[in-house]
Design an enzyme around this catalytic site. Structure first.
Site, short mmCIF file in Angstrom:
data_model
loop_
_atom_site.label_atom_id
_atom_site.label_comp_id
_atom_site.label_asym_id
_atom_site.label_seq_id
_atom_site.Cartn_x
_atom_site.Cartn_y
_atom_site.Cartn_z
N SER A 212 28.72 38.77 46.91
CA SER A 212 27.80 37.66 46.64
C SER A 212 27.82 36.82 47.82
CB SER A 212 28.98 36.89 45.52
OG SER A 212 28.08 35.67 45.15
N ASP A 454 22.31 41.44 36.73
CA ASP A 454 22.99 40.09 37.54
C ASP A 454 22.19 39.06 37.59
OD1 ASP A 454 24.21 38.75 39.21
OD2 ASP A 454 24.15 39.88 40.95
N HIS A 492 27.10 40.44 37.79
CA HIS A 492 27.24 40.14 39.00
C HIS A 492 28.76 40.58 39.58
CE1 HIS A 492 26.69 37.65 42.38
NE2 HIS A 492 27.66 37.09 42.32
#
Length: 565
Positions: A212, A454, A492
């Site tokens: 991320s 995601d 995610h």
């Protein structure tokens, strides 16, 4: 090239500063790393130092590759072995600010008693603001994989130069530059000095792992500081960061304009997407593996004239259809962002029920009980709003408009009054430079992983960046040092589909033994069913060819190497 020569190389930021910066930002970018500046620290580290003796150690400003007021070790504590971790020295240090109004950078380095000669920099997450422990595992590691510290790595990380997991730090220019890239270089240089002090030598290889925000940071170090790292793992990187936040803010406006959906309506959307796309990979199994061209028309879910959308969860209102289209469509910008980027790709369709309730329509409480209010809440973060909109709104308020009271739902990124600031922020934070030739030339290896269920960021954004590298360097040269692997259906955090791989072992073997990954298999679950699946390289996807659905051997990677989305 020797370790000392690599460490002493001039940073790319100094060689090629980002374009069109504000004066303060440009001043913070001009610190060069040279053999002379590192010499004092290297000379002092000829004899290994005990853990407790590191307390009070000063690292001078001229030994750090970007401007600081030096660094100091605040504490150093021996942590006894406790499975799965070995005995190690937990060192906390502070990198002092230049601007008296800016925060310091807080960081740590974990120094195992039985060191394997390697260093590993852990990236952060969200808006950072806390120091990662760097004692856990690398992104996507299967549960039985030993953490890097347990393997003998010296691991380190920082808070990126502020506290608190929100974007208020961006009101200060030094803090913004630290978040964008500078804290990474500063942390690496100070951690390197302390590793040298503890063991009497430099790491023979240094790696970066992150997911991320940490994934964006991994791309940042490969682009800006190519001489400092031998291998980078970048999972679900939030790139281009500025365009993502503008797209997230646009999603928030569409939610507030009537697009908000409850859990049942999200399930209606999910069911329609699965009906259209699940069988197209060769088997209907609750996983949309053929992700590149799944894009069913949400207008098919529009409630008929005789059905009131407010009383039905089996169809969508016009505003909800508009929200779905907004999420799946590109955000096109008039402004040129860093490296010529002018858009953010739409999110992929599929697996909406897995993460829409958090990322798209509402964070807390549950979306079926929390529609957005008529007045945008203040503060950071914004309570009750969707996560992707929350992140976007904060960036608009604090980094771009620099107005904590701005109502971001009416913000227009194409308004000329914001254009210069958007470009300036993008130059500082966005990690989209496709020219990785310096990283490749020094033998660096890059592994990227994108998840296509995601909704925190679009997997197509990382794919676009990777394809820009291919356009810059050519497919054959790129394949020498960089790979982008895909996990269809994973969210995610990697839930919902196979996405677990011991990337550290693969990266280490590629860097140190010259053996590139071959057939990579990822593991995980689809629903409650344990599965394995090939980790295909973008834009390929795993087609079912017969055999047990749960086994990777029943699939082959297929698809063309053209541009998608």
């Amino acid at each position: 090239m020797t370790t000392e020569a690599r460490t002493a190389g001039t940073s790319r930021t100094a060689v090629r500063p980002r374009r069109r910066w504000g004066t303060a930002a440009l001043a913070l970018a001009t610190g060069a790393v040279t053999a002379a500046t590192l010499a004092p620290t290297a000379a002092a580290a000829t004899t290994p130092t005990g853990c407790a003796d590191l307390v009070g150690t000063e690292v001078p400003a001229d030994a750090i590759g970007l401007p600081t007021s030096g660094a100091v070790v605040d504490s150093a504590t021996v942590v006894p072995a406790a499975a799965p971790l070995p005995e190690y020295c937990d060192v906390r240090f502070t990198i002092r600010r230049v601007d008296p109004d800016a925060p310091d950078v807080s960081a740590r380095v974990n120094l195992p008693t039985d060191w394997n000669g390697r260093g590993m920099h852990f990236g952060g997450g969200g808006y950072n603001g806390v120091v990662p422990e760097a004692t856990g595992n690398a992104p996507s590691a299967p549960p039985d994989t030993p953490p890097p510290l347990a393997r003998g790595y010296a691991t380190f990380a920082s808070d990126s130069g502020h506290t608190g997991g929100n974007a208020t730090f961006a009101l200060n220019e030094e803090a913004l530059v630290n978040f964008g890239y500078a804290a990474l270089k500063k942390t690496r240089d100070v951690a390197g000095a302390l590793i040298r002090a503890r063991y009497g030598t430099d790491p023979h290889h240094t790696y970066f792992v992150g997911s991320s925000q940490g994934g964006r940071e991994g791309l940042t170090v490969a682009q800006r500081f190519p001489d400092d790292y031998d291998g980078v793992l970048s999972r679900v990187p939030v790139v281009p960061f500025t365009a993502l936040q503008l797209a997230g803010n646009r999603v928030g406006a569409a939610v507030a304009a009537g697009g908000w959906m409850n859990a049942a309506e999200i399930q209606t959307l999910t069911d329609a997407t699965f009906a259209a796309c699940d069988p197209r990979d060769g088997v209907q199994d609750g996983l949309i593996a053929r992700y590149p061209d799944c894009d069913p028309d949400p207008a098919q879910l529009l409630c008929p004239p005789d059905v009131d959308p407010a009383t039905s969860d089996t169809c969508l209102s016009a505003a909800q259809v508009d929200l779905v289209r907004t999420v799946r469509s590109d955000l096109e910008l008039d402004v040129h962002l860093a490296n010529g980027v002018r858009s953010y790709p739409g999110w992929p369709a599929g697996h909406e029920a897995l993460s829409w309730p958090f990322w798209i329509t509402g964070a807390a409480p549950l979306p079926e009980t929390q529609a957005p209010g008529a007045v945008q809440p203040g503060g950071a973060p914004f309570p009750g709003t969707s996560a992707v909109a929350n992140f976007g709104a904060q960036w608009v308020r604090y980094a771009i408009a620099q107005d904590p009271d701005l109502d971001t739902r009416t913000f227009d990124p194409d308004d000329p009054r914001w254009r210069e600031r958007i470009r300036e922020v993008s130059e500082i934070v966005d990690s989209t430079d496709p020219d990785l030739s310096a990283f490749r030339a020094r033998g660096g290896k890059l592994i990227m992983q994108e998840h296509f269920g995601d909704y925190a960021q679009s997997g197509f954004a990382g794919a676009r960046y990777f394809e820009s590298v291919v356009d810059e360097l050519g497919r054959r040269r790129t394949a020498d040092f960089a790979r982008l692997y895909v996990s269809p259906g994973a969210d995610h955090g990697g839930q919902g589909a196979p996405s677990l791989v011991d990337w550290v072992s693969l990266l280490e073997t590629w860097v140190e033994d010259g053996e590139a990954p071959r057939r990579v298999v990822q593991s995980g679950t689809v629903g409650t069913v344990a599965r394995t699946l090939p980790a295909c390289q973008y834009p390929e996807w795993p087609r079912y060819r017969g055999g047990p659905v749960e086994e990777a051997a029943s699939y082959r990677c297929t698809g063309s190497h053209g541009h998608h989305r």
